[in-house]
Write an enzyme that holds these catalytic residues in place. Structure first.
Site, PDB file in Angstrom:
ATOM      1  CG  ASN A 212      -0.174  -0.137   2.493  1.00 12.21           C
ATOM      2  OD1 ASN A 212       0.576   0.756   2.846  1.00 12.21           O
ATOM      3  ND2 ASN A 212      -0.342  -1.248   3.205  1.00 12.21           N
ATOM      4  CG  ASP A 281      -6.539  -5.658   6.346  1.00 12.87           C
ATOM      5  OD1 ASP A 281      -5.951  -5.648   7.447  1.00 12.87           O
ATOM      6  OD2 ASP A 281      -7.236  -4.708   5.934  1.00 12.87           O
ATOM      7  CE  LYS A 291       8.386 -11.650 -14.568  1.00 12.46           C
ATOM      8  NZ  LYS A 291       9.154 -10.985 -15.602  1.00 12.46           N
ATOM      9  N   PRO A 307      -2.034 -12.130  10.168  1.00 13.39           N
ATOM     10  CG  PRO A 307       0.028 -12.364  11.229  1.00 13.39           C
ATOM     11  CD  PRO A 307      -0.652 -12.516   9.898  1.00 13.39           C
ATOM     12  CB  ILE A 309       0.241  -6.907  14.504  1.00 12.13           C
ATOM     13  CG1 ILE A 309       0.765  -7.678  13.288  1.00 12.13           C
ATOM     14  CG2 ILE A 309       1.365  -6.624  15.492  1.00 12.13           C
ATOM     15  CD1 ILE A 309       1.610  -6.855  12.334  1.00 12.13           C
ATOM     16  CG  PHE A 325      -2.890   5.408  13.494  1.00 10.58           C
ATOM     17  CD1 PHE A 325      -2.140   5.288  14.651  1.00 10.58           C
ATOM     18  CD2 PHE A 325      -2.888   6.629  12.818  1.00 10.58           C
ATOM     19  CE1 PHE A 325      -1.394   6.353  15.137  1.00 10.58           C
ATOM     20  CE2 PHE A 325      -2.155   7.698  13.291  1.00 10.58           C
ATOM     21  CZ  PHE A 325      -1.405   7.565  14.449  1.00 10.58           C
ATOM     22  CE  LYS A 339     -10.776  -0.523  10.998  1.00  9.37           C
ATOM     23  NZ  LYS A 339      -9.995   0.138   9.987  1.00  9.37           N
TER      24      LYS A 339
END
Ligand code: PMT
Length: 413
Positions: A212, A281, A291, A307, A309, A325, A339
């Site tokens: 990301n 995620d 490849k 997982p 964390i 966050f 959350k």
């Protein structure tokens, strides 16, 4: 007020009208016990004489990189090593630009580049020069490199204008130095703060991965702010292009699984866990050993969850004070509240991300705007540099920890 007994301060004076305040600054620094050596730029010499600084500091003043006598013994390196702290006051727009560019074209800029000591800067310039995007970009750039800014202050300027840009008063500069960091309170002294930052990369094959846009800037700013607040800091970092902040113990990882392991290796004695990382995620169930070739029109990847964390830390019998966050593109606070409960957190930072008028917000930028939410309160932190928000967040965390009476969580199991 604590003092600066025996602190060796290298005072750089650059060519602004506020250079005359440097004389009072040296006097006040010596009053609180500091040893001060002054280095002047050629511009500073147009406002104040070296003799004046020599008289108040009681030390020889240097102003020339090409001083044959001093440089016979590599005087600039000796000075760079001598300093416990470098303070540039006043710092002109030109000097700030040269510092940001990493230039070494006079004695003072060379010293700033050659020293390991923290560099502090008290800007002084016309308000329009201070507000100019070029100056602001230089300031942000320097902040990401651990340079601490004191001021500027607002008020009457020598040019007859009124606004932000005048040098902070010598007494304020000395107070900031005594406090140990722009007035940063040592609110986390003796605490161990564990932080995750940056993205993770989940391997598809040896040359491709899922990731990301996280740059790590937010997490690294929090690490800096935690150090400034007196904490011991462990930073578990995904792949980013940022320098390790001074005083931070950095552990490099790539995937969510590695980040999970590194966090659990360090969490044992952590008082605070701040999960800033944008952890993928999902990851491919079976990364290819070679490849993947273009054999058809489409490729199907089967993904599994990584997982969690943060949730695994709050599930520990002795969880540290846990701050998550929440990066969301819509209904940011609503999702953040969900959350907070679902991951059993002490606090969550709601962070709107995505595109705003074609500009990326949250991810990759130097500025951010967030809302900090806990079980019975919230605080909006309007748009500011990530470092400035990080200082505010650390102050809120320290306050909440004090309010709940312990570093350890008071969350219900
Ligand atoms: O790095 P920058 O470019 O400066 O950008 C900063 C940021 C936008 C990445 C940062 O401010 C931010 O919002 N980070 C959280 C991003 C995120 O992944 O949020 P989330 O809503 O998907 O996850 C919620 C929380 O769980 C986060 O604290 C995350 O670190 C944690 N998590 C998520 C998944 C997972 N497998 N493990 C986790 O620990």
């Amino acid at each position: 007020m604590a003092d600066l007994e025996n602190r060796k301060i290298l005072l750089g004076v650059t060519g602004g009208i506020a250079a005359y305040k440097g004389i009072e600054l040296v006097r006040r620094l010596r009053e609180v016990g500091a040893r001060v050596r002054v280095v002047m730029t050629s511009g500073a010499r147009r406002f104040v004489t070296a003799q004046s600084f020599q008289a108040v500091s009681g030390e020889a003043v240097r102003d020339d990189l090409w001083d044959a006598e001093a440089e016979a013994a590599m005087g600039h390196i000796e000075l760079a090593r001598w300093a416990d702290q470098v303070l540039v006051a006043p710092a002109t727009a030109d000097f700030i630009a040269r510092l940001a560019a990493g230039m070494a074209n006079d004695l003072l800029s060379t010293l700033c580049l050659a020293t390991d000591a923290p560099v502090w800067v008290a800007p002084s310039m016309n308000r329009v020069m201070w507000a100019n995007p070029a100056t602001q970009a230089n300031v942000r750039q320097l902040e990401t490199r651990d340079v601490t800014f004191i001021g500027p202050a607002s008020g009457d300027q020598a040019c007859g204008e009124v606004g932000l840009g005048r040098m902070s008063e010598p007494a304020e500069i000395v107070a900031a130095l005594v406090d140990g960091g722009s007035g940063v309170v040592q609110s986390l002294a003796g605490r161990h703060v564990l932080i995750t930052a940056g993205p993770t990369r989940e391997r598809i094959d040896p040359v491709r991965y899922i990731s990301n846009h996280s740059s790590g800037k937010m997490g690294y700013a929090i690490a800096r702010a935690a150090v400034a607040a007196g904490a011991r800091v462990t930073l578990v970092s995904g792949p980013v292009a940022l320098a390790t902040p001074r005083g931070v113990d950095r552990v490099n990882v790539e995937s969510a699984a590695q980040m999970h392991r590194a966090v659990h290796d360090a969490v044992g004695d952590a008082d605070v866990f701040i999960a800033t990382a944008a952890v993928a995620d999902h990851r491919p169930v079976a990364p290819a050993a070679h490849k993947i070739k273009k054999t058809g029109d489409s490729v199907t990847l089967t993904l599994e969850q990584t997982p969690d964390i943060l949730a695994s830390v709050t599930a520990l019998p002795a969880s540290p004070f846990a701050v998550g966050f929440a990066a969301e593109t819509r209904d940011v606070e609503l999702y953040a509240e969900q959350k907070l409960k679902k991951k059993n957190l002490d606090m969550i930072v709601a962070n709107r991300v995505g595109e705003d008028d074609g500009q990326m917000v949250g991810f990759g930028t130097d500025e951010n705007a967030v809302t900090v939410i806990w079980s019975d309160g919230r605080q909006v932190l309007p748009r500011a540099t990530k470092l400035s928000l990080a200082h505010e967040l650390i102050a809120i965390i320290a306050e909440r920890m004090a309010a709940t009476g312990s570093a350890r969580s008071n969350r219900s199991a």
